[in-house]
Enzyme design. Structure first.
Site, PDB file in Angstrom:
ATOM      1  N   LYS A  41       0.291  -1.125   0.518  1.00 49.86           N
ATOM      2  CA  LYS A  41       0.328   0.650  -0.323  1.00 49.86           C
ATOM      3  C   LYS A  41       1.121   1.736  -0.340  1.00 49.86           C
ATOM      4  CE  LYS A  41      -0.337   0.003   4.721  1.00 49.86           C
ATOM      5  NZ  LYS A  41      -0.014   1.071   5.309  1.00 49.86           N
ATOM      6  N   THR A  42       1.667   0.999   0.230  1.00 50.03           N
ATOM      7  CA  THR A  42       2.788   2.185   0.785  1.00 50.03           C
ATOM      8  C   THR A  42       3.613   2.603  -0.646  1.00 50.03           C
ATOM      9  OG1 THR A  42       3.845   1.571   2.898  1.00 50.03           O
ATOM     10  CG2 THR A  42       4.513   3.463   1.995  1.00 50.03           C
ATOM     11  N   ASP A 227      -3.419   7.510   5.325  1.00 50.72           N
ATOM     12  CA  ASP A 227      -3.057   5.452   5.006  1.00 50.72           C
ATOM     13  C   ASP A 227      -3.579   5.106   5.878  1.00 50.72           C
ATOM     14  OD1 ASP A 227      -1.785   3.777   4.547  1.00 50.72           O
ATOM     15  OD2 ASP A 227       0.119   4.280   5.149  1.00 50.72           O
ATOM     16  N   GLU A 228      -3.509   4.059   6.619  1.00 52.08           N
ATOM     17  CA  GLU A 228      -4.152   2.992   7.914  1.00 52.08           C
ATOM     18  C   GLU A 228      -6.143   3.650   8.136  1.00 52.08           C
ATOM     19  OE1 GLU A 228      -3.284   0.706   8.070  1.00 52.08           O
ATOM     20  OE2 GLU A 228      -1.135   1.396   8.261  1.00 52.08           O
ATOM     21  N   GLN A 258      -7.466  -5.060   9.570  1.00 53.74           N
ATOM     22  CA  GLN A 258      -6.635  -4.883  10.397  1.00 53.74           C
ATOM     23  C   GLN A 258      -6.658  -3.690  11.422  1.00 53.74           C
ATOM     24  OE1 GLN A 258      -2.188  -4.901   9.129  1.00 53.74           O
ATOM     25  NE2 GLN A 258      -3.419  -5.088   6.647  1.00 53.74           N
ATOM     26  N   ARG A 605       2.737 -10.909  10.365  1.00 50.88           N
ATOM     27  CA  ARG A 605       3.433 -10.645  10.267  1.00 50.88           C
ATOM     28  C   ARG A 605       4.854 -11.071  10.034  1.00 50.88           C
ATOM     29  NH1 ARG A 605       1.706  -6.322  10.306  1.00 50.88           N
ATOM     30  NH2 ARG A 605       0.413  -8.044   9.556  1.00 50.88           N
TER      31      ARG A 605
END
Length: 673
Positions: A41-42, A227-228, A258, A605
């Protein structure tokens, strides 16, 4: 020159998959990018900014990219500089929500009857004010004060003023808390101070109530990226909506799977609200995961499928299947820690990985001590998140209070903290007299201190001590440029640390912290053309400064909440028990879905290897208590799990060989130190 820019764009976007490219090029409508864990996504955000600048004729300074931590904003800025070049990359407004809010307030706060030289109250400042305002039965009761503070924070984040809450209050408790809320805000106004919630709530009020200000900032920010997005609360949602305006040009990136911060006001429902507010919203799903092996991803997908979903998506990966996910049942928390550390050491020596490739993740910080003990015993370097913040240290709070008072004489919290630090014969009785006179005159504590000779109740010695304090602050405030080192010497703060610390070594440690802070302040002032001390200290306060040294060779210990956004080759996810994961409070409050999302974050993770462990019993309240297996284990695909303790037992020879292997590995580790 144009050809070079086009070539740079081609180099940077050739790695994007089709869905990522679709998200980058979608600009005709508002865009929601549903970005699963590890889906890049970044990269989408930074490449979209590059596309806006190089192909859509947006000026870099007309683009804002907003996220939740300074670490994430810094990483985004560094990527943009690599893509766009030093000058253009630095011009893009990359920041946290709070930093963006502060920028709006710096420019517009006069419309609220305040000045731009405001102070920012941290949590301890706010609790002190509330302690002064609440009834006797609450005073000094930290638990109750936190309850009051959290209620006020919830109201601010929901966009509700004290007057609105008072009008709608239906019970005495709410009426009381709302009255405290009103008094608290009046006190902040008197001190020309804000708390962290105000950095979002007040910009929302300004943009909502003043069309000219709203138009000005919509013109400043021509394209907005967030973002997020699943972590936004109501106030942050409204800020985005107000900045977007009637002709919305924005891209938000989020993942409802998330969303793990409901306890601090996050509303994953904001993703759904977007569709209601923007019928032409373009939804693009990023489902290719670049992090996890196939088996880890399948386990994560099976788990999260048990939650209700705003949007359906299924992550997939081109990586190989990977090993089975191990599930270990150990006798108790100590045996659990012993097994995890022994297995980690053996794997590390066999694979030659760095310590930072390993993470031990847990639900609560109280679980960490057993793993710390084992890691220390075997001399394995480790790094644990969640230590005391640099700015929470008493010596740093003292100096920051001085700097705040110098730049804003109306800051009562700062004045009250340091008026007798170092000790200068201004006792509690003197301070009570000053505080009472300040309330009567409706002026700040420091203003009252400046008029100290008009207070007949105080003796000559007390007045002289207050006079010296006022003279020091005034002398510092008149300096241009402000000399940080001179001021600390004038305070004789090093001598104060020697007097107030438990040992000379502790005093030296605290003094080194002071010197570090002074260096930051001096560097910040040097970068400020107008030598604005107030600006420098406020910038420091809102950053999440990372004070621990980089420890690339250290095993990482952290909570599941802290692990979000990180990745590791091998993850040990410990404490897979009822009342722990899911947490007892979530069972009682029926918030199991958030706990499931938290476990989903932990599982994703792991890039290659994942181990889940549980203890058969744990000590609670001094007694050993039996533990039940987490309900989440029954939701994982059995074919992808390996339960070693359910296999046939090892033969005597196999057990001897295994024991010898571990002894050899440990001996090799210790001898290499």
């Amino acid at each position: 020159m144009i050809w070079t820019l086009d070539l740079t764009k081609i180099i940077h976007t050739v790695r994007l998959n089709k869905r990522q490219q679709q998200a980058v090029h979608a600009i005709a409508n508002p865009v929601l990018v549903l970005a699963g864990a590890g889906s890049g996504k970044t990269a989408v955000i930074t490449h979209k900014i590059s596309y806006l600048v190089n192909h859509c004729h947006y000026q870099p300074d007309s683009i804002a990219a907003v996220t939740f931590t300074n670490k994430a904003a810094k990483e985004m800025r560094e990527r943009l500089i690599k893509i766009l070049g030093e000058e253009s990359g630095a011009e893009v407004r990359t920041s946290t929500f709070h930093t963006l809010g502060m920028a709006i307030l710096r420019s517009e706060i006069q419309h609220l009857g305040r000045t731009a030289r405001f102070s920012i109250f941290d949590e301890q400042d706010s609790l002190k004010v509330l302690d002064d305002l609440t009834e006797q039965q609450i005073k000094g009761d930290k638990q109750q004060l936190y309850l009051v503070k959290n209620r006020i924070s919830d109201w601010k984040n929901a966009g509700l003023s004290a007057e609105q809450v008072l009008k709608s209050a239906s019970d005495q408790n709410t009426q009381y808390y709302a009255a405290v809320y009103r008094a608290y805000d009046e006190h902040l106004d008197l001190c020309n101070a804000l708390d962290f919630d105000d950095l979002i709530a007040l910009p929302v009020r300004l943009l909502r109530d003043n069309p000219a200000i709203r138009s000005k900032w919509q013109n400043k920010i021509r394209y907005l990226l967030v973002d997020e997005y699943q972590d936004t609360n109501e106030a942050q949602y409204q800020l985005v909506k107000l900045l977007a305006g009637a002709d919305p040009r924005f891209t938000v990136v989020g993942d409802d799977d998330q969303s793990i911060y409901a306890w601090r006001g996050a509303k994953p429902e904001n993703l759904q609200q977007l569709q209601a507010d923007y019928p032409n919203l373009e939804v693009i799903k990023l489902e290719q995961n670049y992090r996890c092996c196939g088996r880890v991803l399948r386990v994560a997908n099976e788990l999260i499928a048990n939650n209700s979903h705003i949007f359906d998506k299924t992550l997939w990966s081109d990586h190989d299947e990977g090993d089975l996910v191990r599930v270990m049942q150990l006798e108790d928390e100590e045996v659990e820690a012993q097994w995890v550390v022994s297995d980690l050491i053996a794997n590390k020596l066999a694979t030659k990985r760095m310590g930072s490739d390993y993470a031990i993740l847990y639900r609560g910080n109280h679980q960490a001590k057993f793993f710390e003990k084992e890691l220390i015993q075997h001399r394995v370097p480790y790094q644990m998140s969640g230590g005391q913040s640099f700015f929470a240290r008493s010596e740093i709070r003292d100096l920051m209070a001085y700097f705040r008072l110098i730049s804003n004489p109306d800051d009562d919290a700062a004045c009250q903290r340091i008026i007798n630090v170092p000790r200068r014969a201004i006792g509690s009785k003197t301070l009570q007299v000053i505080a009472r006179r300040a309330r009567q005159a409706k002026q700040s504590l420091f203003k009252t201190c400046q008029d100290i000779h008009r207070i007949d109740e105080l003796g000559l010695r007390a007045k002289q001590a207050v006079d010296e304090f006022v003279a020091l602050i005034n002398k510092a405030a008149q300096q241009a440029p402000f000399d940080v080192d001179w001021f600390v010497r004038e305070l004789s703060y090093d001598h104060w640390l020697m007097e107030s610390s438990s040992t000379p070594k502790a005093a030296e440690y605290r003094w080194n912290n002071v010197k570090e802070l002074c260096r930051w302040i001096a560097d910040g002032l040097q970068q400020q053309q107008n030598d604005d001390l107030n600006e420098v200290i406020n910038q420091l306060l809102i950053k999440e400064l990372q004070q621990q040294e980089e420890a690339s060779g250290s095993v990482q210990l952290m909570t599941l909440h802290s692990a979000k956004g990180l990745e590791f080759a091998q993850v040990y996810l410990v404490g897979m028990e009822e009342d722990l994961l899911p947490h007892k409070s979530s069972i009682e409050e029926d918030t199991i879905e958030e706990e499931r999302r938290l476990l989903y974050v932990g599982i994703t993770r792991a890039k290659q290897h994942l181990t889940l462990t549980m203890a058969g019993q744990r000590r609670r309240f001094g007694e050993s208590m039996r533990c039940d297996m987490s309900r989440f284990l029954a939701e994982l695909p059995e074919a992808d799990l390996d339960w070693p303790d359910q296999r046939a037992p090892l033969t005597e020879t196999e057990q001897q060989d295994q024991n010898q292997f571990y002894r050899d590995q440990l001996a090799a580790l210790l001898s290499s130190d």
